[in-house]
Write an enzyme that holds these catalytic residues in place. Structure first.
Site, mmCIF file in Angstrom:
data_model
loop_
_atom_site.group_PDB
_atom_site.id
_atom_site.type_symbol
_atom_site.label_atom_id
_atom_site.label_comp_id
_atom_site.label_asym_id
_atom_site.label_seq_id
_atom_site.Cartn_x
_atom_site.Cartn_y
_atom_site.Cartn_z
ATOM 1 N N LYS A 1 0.879 -1.163 0.000
ATOM 2 C CA LYS A 1 0.000 0.000 0.000
ATOM 3 C C LYS A 1 0.921 1.219 0.000
ATOM 4 C CE LYS A 1 -2.967 2.874 2.762
ATOM 5 N NZ LYS A 1 -3.609 3.089 4.060
ATOM 6 N N GLY B 1 -8.007 8.963 9.742
ATOM 7 C CA GLY B 1 -8.308 9.050 11.168
ATOM 8 C C GLY B 1 -9.379 10.056 11.551
ATOM 9 N N ALA C 1 -9.560 5.210 4.274
ATOM 10 C CA ALA C 1 -9.376 6.371 5.157
ATOM 11 C C ALA C 1 -10.652 7.181 5.366
ATOM 12 C CB ALA C 1 -8.284 7.305 4.653
ATOM 13 N N GLY C 2 -10.863 7.527 6.604
ATOM 14 C CA GLY C 2 -11.914 8.471 6.963
ATOM 15 C C GLY C 2 -13.286 7.876 7.219
ATOM 16 N N ASN D 1 -9.537 1.254 9.658
ATOM 17 C CA ASN D 1 -8.661 1.004 10.801
ATOM 18 C C ASN D 1 -9.148 1.745 12.040
ATOM 19 O OD1 ASN D 1 -6.606 0.628 12.660
ATOM 20 N ND2 ASN D 1 -4.969 1.140 11.292
ATOM 21 N N THR D 2 -8.981 3.078 12.026
ATOM 22 C CA THR D 2 -9.276 3.877 13.212
ATOM 23 C C THR D 2 -10.668 3.612 13.778
ATOM 24 O OG1 THR D 2 -7.811 5.610 12.410
ATOM 25 C CG2 THR D 2 -9.405 6.251 14.104
#
Lengths: 69, 257
Positions: B95, B156, B182-183, B204-205
């Site tokens: 990635k 995040g 992301a996001g 993830n986050t």
């Protein structure tokens, strides 16, 4: 002179002369299969670790996977 | 089934492994997510605590590692990290992430394109993390990216599909899989991306910082499945005016008209 000064992960460290990278990794208690190793800017292969000899002022980076996104 | 560079995945939820409070919790969340591909980062071994190896506990056969180049600020740093990833991970998947500005963590399109060209030529399977720029996505596809990973919102932030319009164009144009990365903050964000036709999402986050990450991982898994199913089912079109769902005839018994 029986010892050499190297820089390992940014910190000075004394190692015996004729220490291979593989030997230092074992001495540090690390599993070499889980590491990426860079010696003086060159990434070493698994076989390369046994042959790569540390010399005065060698810069060694021991890198591994951590959690990330 | 999702296929990237000849490798197939049953789950369309990819999961990041950062920010978990323990490796036990991370593994439990990964299991609950059903993910088969997980992102990992590369960092120096802490020589004062060399036993602290949270990724060593992961079964690499069950969870395919996708190393990232997080921390790279230009193409040269990303290429260096890619070489380390290949050495550490016995994988040529990557990635690609080039984020020069630590405040926004937005990816640098020019350095990302440059690094993609170099790494594809070296035989890497490159999945570049990009801003939701349709032209850049095409350029990356043209130079051999195996997928593109546009952001829904900055890393995040848990803001969801702020880039909905542009991601829609990317999906419409892409010949390689589109992974929204992301996001994404809650499962409905992931479902939204999947309903639009994204091939997968990476989270993830949102999972790692949830009060109950295991339950949240499961929630995302269900949402991704629902979103994909809805996409395949073919949603009805949006209309500007109300249209009754019930018959609007044979109502004479209510009133004389």
């Amino acid at each position: 002179m029986t010892e050499l000064k190297i820089i390992c992960n940014g910190e000075s460290r004394l190692v015996s002369v004729n220490t291979t990278v593989a030997a230092l990794i074992a001495e540090l208690g690390l599993e070499q299969t889980q590491l990426a190793v860079e010696l003086d800017g060159r990434v070493l292969t698994a076989e390369g670790l046994d042959n790569a000899m540390l010399t005065e002022n060698s810069r060694l980076e021991l890198i591994r996977f951590v959690g990330g996104g | 089934m999702l296929s990237i560079a000849g490798r197939t995945f049953r789950s369309r939820l990819f999961m990041g492994t950062g920010k978990f409070s323990s490796s036990a919790l991370m593994i439990a969340a990964l299991r609950a997510s059903g993910s088969e591909m997980v992102t990992v980062a590369l960092r120096r071994v802490d020589l004062n605590d060399p036993a602290d190896d949270i990724m060593g506990a992961l079964n690499r056969r069950r969870f395919f590692f996708l190393p990232n180049t997080s921390g790279a600020r230009d193409a040269a740093e990303a290429v260096r990290l890619a070489h380390l990833a290949r050495a550490a991970g016995d994988t040529n998947w990557l990635k690609l992430e080039v984020t020069p500005d630590p405040r926004t963590l937005l990816p640098d399109p020019i350095e990302t394109l440059k690094a993609t060209e170099i790494l594809v030529a070296e035989g890497f399977v490159v999945l570049p993390y990009i801003n939701a720029d349709p032209i850049l996505a095409l350029r990356l596809q043209d130079v051999g990216a195996a997928a593109v990973m546009p952001l829904g919102a900055p890393i995040g932030t848990n803001q969801g599909m702020l880039t909905r319009f542009q991601v829609g164009i990317i999906i419409e144009q892409a010949r390689v899989p589109v992974v929204v990365d992301a996001g994404l903050g809650v499962p409905s964000h992931a479902a939204e991306a999947m309903e639009m036709g994204a091939d997968a999402v990476l989270v993830n986050t949102a999972i790692a910082v949830a009060t109950d990450p295991v339950k949240m991982a499961k929630a995302f898994a269900v949402a991704v499945e629902a979103g994909r199913m809805a996409y395949e089912a073919g949603p009805g079109e949006k209309q500007d005016q109300a249209r009754a769902s019930s018959p609007d005839f044979d109502l004479n018994f209510l009133r004389d008209e």
